[in-house]
Design a protein around this motif. Sequence first.
Motif, PDB file in Angstrom:
ATOM      1  N   ARG A  25       0.944  -1.335  -0.021  1.00 22.33           N
ATOM      2  CA  ARG A  25      -0.063  -0.020   0.099  1.00 22.33           C
ATOM      3  C   ARG A  25       0.753   1.190  -0.066  1.00 22.33           C
ATOM      4  N   SER A  26       0.449   2.284  -0.657  1.00 22.14           N
ATOM      5  CA  SER A  26       1.447   3.545  -0.754  1.00 22.14           C
ATOM      6  C   SER A  26       0.917   3.997   0.617  1.00 22.14           C
ATOM      7  N   PRO A  27       1.917   5.165   0.991  1.00 21.07           N
ATOM      8  CA  PRO A  27       1.993   5.741   2.141  1.00 21.07           C
ATOM      9  C   PRO A  27       0.681   6.737   2.213  1.00 21.07           C
ATOM     10  N   ASP A  28      -0.215   6.994   1.137  1.00 24.11           N
ATOM     11  CA  ASP A  28      -1.380   7.900   1.073  1.00 24.11           C
ATOM     12  C   ASP A  28      -2.736   6.785   0.732  1.00 24.11           C
ATOM     13  N   PHE A  29      -2.377   5.573   0.695  1.00 26.33           N
ATOM     14  CA  PHE A  29      -3.411   4.597   0.468  1.00 26.33           C
ATOM     15  C   PHE A  29      -4.952   5.039   0.865  1.00 26.33           C
ATOM     16  N   GLU A  30      -5.076   5.781   1.963  1.00 28.07           N
ATOM     17  CA  GLU A  30      -6.183   5.824   2.427  1.00 28.07           C
ATOM     18  C   GLU A  30      -6.987   6.987   1.472  1.00 28.07           C
ATOM     19  N   VAL A  31      -6.188   7.782   1.016  1.00 26.35           N
ATOM     20  CA  VAL A  31      -6.682   8.826   0.066  1.00 26.35           C
ATOM     21  C   VAL A  31      -6.728   8.495  -1.432  1.00 26.35           C
ATOM     22  N   SER A  32      -5.484   7.939  -1.869  1.00 24.19           N
ATOM     23  CA  SER A  32      -5.338   7.618  -3.157  1.00 24.19           C
ATOM     24  C   SER A  32      -5.804   6.077  -3.683  1.00 24.19           C
ATOM     25  N   GLY A  33      -5.935   5.198  -2.668  1.00 22.51           N
ATOM     26  CA  GLY A  33      -6.110   3.662  -3.100  1.00 22.51           C
ATOM     27  C   GLY A  33      -5.262   3.127  -3.837  1.00 22.51           C
ATOM     28  N   SER A  34      -4.136   3.713  -3.965  1.00 28.77           N
ATOM     29  CA  SER A  34      -2.822   3.116  -4.852  1.00 28.77           C
ATOM     30  C   SER A  34      -2.050   2.254  -4.044  1.00 28.77           C
ATOM     31  N   TYR A  35      -1.305   1.381  -4.860  1.00 32.21           N
ATOM     32  CA  TYR A  35      -0.477   0.466  -4.352  1.00 32.21           C
ATOM     33  C   TYR A  35       0.954   0.969  -5.092  1.00 32.21           C
ATOM     34  N   HIS A  36       1.998   0.692  -4.501  1.00 32.99           N
ATOM     35  CA  HIS A  36       3.507   0.965  -4.934  1.00 32.99           C
ATOM     36  C   HIS A  36       4.190  -0.402  -5.324  1.00 32.99           C
ATOM     37  N   ALA A  37       4.521  -0.550  -6.328  1.00 38.13           N
ATOM     38  CA  ALA A  37       5.089  -1.662  -6.724  1.00 38.13           C
ATOM     39  C   ALA A  37       6.636  -1.564  -6.455  1.00 38.13           C
ATOM     40  N   LEU A  38       7.530  -2.356  -5.803  1.00 37.23           N
ATOM     41  CA  LEU A  38       8.784  -1.981  -5.231  1.00 37.23           C
ATOM     42  C   LEU A  38       9.753  -2.947  -5.801  1.00 37.23           C
ATOM     43  N   ALA A  39      10.891  -2.917  -6.243  1.00 32.95           N
ATOM     44  CA  ALA A  39      11.817  -3.978  -6.344  1.00 32.95           C
ATOM     45  C   ALA A  39      13.074  -3.711  -5.771  1.00 32.95           C
ATOM     46  N   THR A  40      13.917  -4.457  -5.500  1.00 35.08           N
ATOM     47  CA  THR A  40      15.305  -4.575  -5.007  1.00 35.08           C
ATOM     48  C   THR A  40      16.294  -4.764  -6.270  1.00 35.08           C
ATOM     49  N   VAL A  41      17.241  -3.781  -6.363  1.00 30.02           N
ATOM     50  CA  VAL A  41      18.102  -3.621  -7.506  1.00 30.02           C
ATOM     51  C   VAL A  41      19.523  -3.401  -6.740  1.00 30.02           C
ATOM     52  N   GLN A  42      20.396  -4.476  -6.819  1.00 33.20           N
ATOM     53  CA  GLN A  42      21.531  -4.028  -6.200  1.00 33.20           C
ATOM     54  C   GLN A  42      21.486  -3.712  -4.631  1.00 33.20           C
ATOM     55  N   GLY A  43      20.530  -4.488  -3.891  1.00 35.55           N
ATOM     56  CA  GLY A  43      20.467  -4.268  -2.199  1.00 35.55           C
ATOM     57  C   GLY A  43      19.678  -3.046  -2.144  1.00 35.55           C
ATOM     58  N   GLU A  44      19.215  -2.239  -3.407  1.00 35.36           N
ATOM     59  CA  GLU A  44      18.472  -1.021  -3.079  1.00 35.36           C
ATOM     60  C   GLU A  44      17.071  -1.314  -3.548  1.00 35.36           C
ATOM     61  N   THR A  45      16.111  -0.695  -2.275  1.00 37.76           N
ATOM     62  CA  THR A  45      14.908  -0.566  -2.830  1.00 37.76           C
ATOM     63  C   THR A  45      14.670   0.439  -4.017  1.00 37.76           C
ATOM     64  N   VAL A  46      13.911   0.185  -4.919  1.00 34.12           N
ATOM     65  CA  VAL A  46      13.283   1.212  -5.957  1.00 34.12           C
ATOM     66  C   VAL A  46      11.900   1.148  -6.239  1.00 34.12           C
ATOM     67  N   LEU A  47      11.442   2.218  -6.652  1.00 33.85           N
ATOM     68  CA  LEU A  47      10.039   2.271  -7.148  1.00 33.85           C
ATOM     69  C   LEU A  47      10.064   2.003  -8.649  1.00 33.85           C
ATOM     70  N   LEU A  48       9.317   0.706  -8.924  1.00 28.14           N
ATOM     71  CA  LEU A  48       9.124   0.394 -10.238  1.00 28.14           C
ATOM     72  C   LEU A  48       7.775   1.122 -10.919  1.00 28.14           C
ATOM     73  N   GLY A  49       6.611   1.235  -9.863  1.00 31.88           N
ATOM     74  CA  GLY A  49       5.710   2.076 -10.403  1.00 31.88           C
ATOM     75  C   GLY A  49       4.459   1.755  -9.407  1.00 31.88           C
ATOM     76  N   ILE A  50       3.381   2.548  -9.905  1.00 33.21           N
ATOM     77  CA  ILE A  50       2.195   2.551  -9.198  1.00 33.21           C
ATOM     78  C   ILE A  50       0.847   1.784  -9.958  1.00 33.21           C
ATOM     79  N   LEU A  51       0.246   1.108  -8.917  1.00 33.18           N
ATOM     80  CA  LEU A  51      -0.891   0.357  -9.553  1.00 33.18           C
ATOM     81  C   LEU A  51      -2.104   1.089  -8.834  1.00 33.18           C
ATOM     82  N   ARG A  52      -3.065   1.107  -9.476  1.00 30.22           N
ATOM     83  CA  ARG A  52      -4.384   1.752  -8.864  1.00 30.22           C
ATOM     84  C   ARG A  52      -5.473   1.316  -9.778  1.00 30.22           C
TER      85      ARG A  52
END
Length: 101
Positions: A25-52
């Motif tokens: 769930r995105s940090p503003d899920f209660e407002v936006s209803g969106s989800y964050h798609a996160l991935a790990t790249v070389q040990g770092e978390t990156v935002l792949l995109g948003i689903l809603r």
Amino acid sequence: MIIDPSPRAVTPADKVDPNTVKVLRSPDFEVSGSYHALATVQGETVLLGILRRSDRTGWVALTPLLIAVSGGPWRTRQDALVQLILNHDLARTNARERARS
């Protein structure tokens, strides 16, 4: 689970392993209803995109720059996630081909 509230956006140079992708769930899920798609790249978390949810029935996938992935909306959130991953893979392939030219 606490995550970095603002992971960096994925770049075409990042090789994303689909096995590291998670949807939260995105940090503003209660407002936006969106989800964050996160991935790990070389040990770092990156935002792949948003689903809603779309205004119509279905799900849309957005890149970190909030550009809609073409072809949607999709019937399920999982289908939208797959298209988001494929979109990144295509962008990565195109960037490598441009670099060779």
